[in-house]
Scaffold this motif. Structure first.
Motif, PDB file in Angstrom:
ATOM      1  N   VAL A 161       0.842  -1.202   0.000  1.00 37.01           N
ATOM      2  CA  VAL A 161       0.000   0.000   0.000  1.00 37.01           C
ATOM      3  C   VAL A 161       0.877   1.252   0.000  1.00 37.01           C
ATOM      4  O   VAL A 161       0.609   2.205  -0.738  1.00 37.01           O
ATOM      5  CB  VAL A 161      -0.967  -0.017   1.206  1.00 37.01           C
ATOM      6  N   HIS A 179       0.644   4.060  -2.823  1.00 36.66           N
ATOM      7  CA  HIS A 179       0.032   5.346  -2.484  1.00 36.66           C
ATOM      8  C   HIS A 179       0.986   6.352  -1.856  1.00 36.66           C
ATOM      9  O   HIS A 179       0.655   7.538  -1.808  1.00 36.66           O
ATOM     10  CB  HIS A 179      -1.147   5.143  -1.517  1.00 36.66           C
ATOM     11  N   ALA A 235      -1.499   6.773   2.087  1.00 33.72           N
ATOM     12  CA  ALA A 235      -1.822   5.411   2.537  1.00 33.72           C
ATOM     13  C   ALA A 235      -2.557   5.462   3.874  1.00 33.72           C
ATOM     14  O   ALA A 235      -2.178   6.193   4.782  1.00 33.72           O
ATOM     15  CB  ALA A 235      -0.539   4.601   2.684  1.00 33.72           C
ATOM     16  N   THR A 236      -3.619   4.673   3.959  1.00 31.48           N
ATOM     17  CA  THR A 236      -4.408   4.633   5.193  1.00 31.48           C
ATOM     18  C   THR A 236      -4.539   3.199   5.677  1.00 31.48           C
ATOM     19  O   THR A 236      -4.282   2.244   4.931  1.00 31.48           O
ATOM     20  CB  THR A 236      -5.826   5.192   4.958  1.00 31.48           C
ATOM     21  N   ASP A 248      -6.920   1.378   3.524  1.00 29.93           N
ATOM     22  CA  ASP A 248      -6.297   0.833   2.308  1.00 29.93           C
ATOM     23  C   ASP A 248      -5.637  -0.516   2.590  1.00 29.93           C
ATOM     24  O   ASP A 248      -5.722  -1.449   1.793  1.00 29.93           O
ATOM     25  CB  ASP A 248      -5.236   1.793   1.750  1.00 29.93           C
ATOM     26  N   ARG A 286      -8.353  -3.098   3.097  1.00 28.79           N
ATOM     27  CA  ARG A 286      -8.952  -3.426   1.796  1.00 28.79           C
ATOM     28  C   ARG A 286      -8.044  -4.393   1.029  1.00 28.79           C
ATOM     29  O   ARG A 286      -8.518  -5.362   0.429  1.00 28.79           O
ATOM     30  CB  ARG A 286      -9.181  -2.140   0.994  1.00 28.79           C
TER      31      ARG A 286
END
Length: 197
Positions: A20, A24, A29-30, A33, A36
């Motif tokens: 991720v 990103h 990036a979270t 994310d 997911r």
């Protein structure tokens, strides 16, 4: 979210976090994310890492530990201390160059993360200096090195070679002459450590 058939582990979360971050970057990036990408809820990620900062610290530590692990084998090898020192410094330079060259997106991300990482960077440097201390102390014990304080000498060697392992110098690592500069610095340091007859 697609259900996942594999057990969710901290290691799987860290692997997904690297992907991720690569995609990103650290600013976008979270944890959502990451969740997911794993096909789980973000709450599942938080059960392993209580905060986004803890997750980022863990992924930074994992990245730094890879280098420490590679170097540890050289530090502990049953070889002449001078050869171990040269090999250790060369391996550190090579590892950092490889990370910067083979995966520039993730390397750039880690530059950001290491600035914000709480204790991971300090612990990494302490570990590397400890490995250097063991090599230099072995040289003192065999009479090859004249250092009166192996720990202080290790810190000095680490700082003197910073251009070849500190990520802020990454743009210099592929410049013409970088290898020759590295060799000259290592030669000078080894000469300074040698016991003179």
């Amino acid at each position: 979210m697609a259900p996942t058939s594999e057990t969710l582990t901290a290691e799987r979360i860290l692997e997904a976090t690297e992907e991720v971050l690569r995609r990103h970057g650290p600013a976008k990036a979270t944890v959502v994310d990451v969740a997911r990408a794993l096909g789980v809820s973000h709450g599942s990620v938080y059960r392993h890492f209580r905060t986004k900062a803890a997750l980022r610290e863990a992924v930074t530590k994992r990245w730094l530990d890879r280098t420490s692990g590679q170097l540890s084998g050289i530090a502990e090898a049953d070889r002449v201390p001078e050869a171990r020192l040269r090999d250790w410094l060369a391996a550190l330079f090579a590892a950092k160059r490889r990370k910067a060259g083979e995966d520039p997106e993730l390397f750039a991300t880690y530059l950001v993360l290491t600035r914000e990482a709480g204790t991971a960077v300090g612990e990494h440097i302490t570990d590397l200096e400890s490995q250097l201390t063991r090599i230099i102390q072995a040289g003192v014990d065999t009479g090859d090195f004249a250092a009166t304080d192996a720990e202080a000498s290790a810190r000095a060697v680490f700082q003197a070679t910073g251009r070849f392992h500190d990520p802020c110098h990454a743009t210099e690592w592929e410049e013409p002459g970088a290898e020759a500069d590295f060799a000259a610095v290592v030669d000078l340091l080894v000469q300074g450590l040698r016991r003179t007859p």
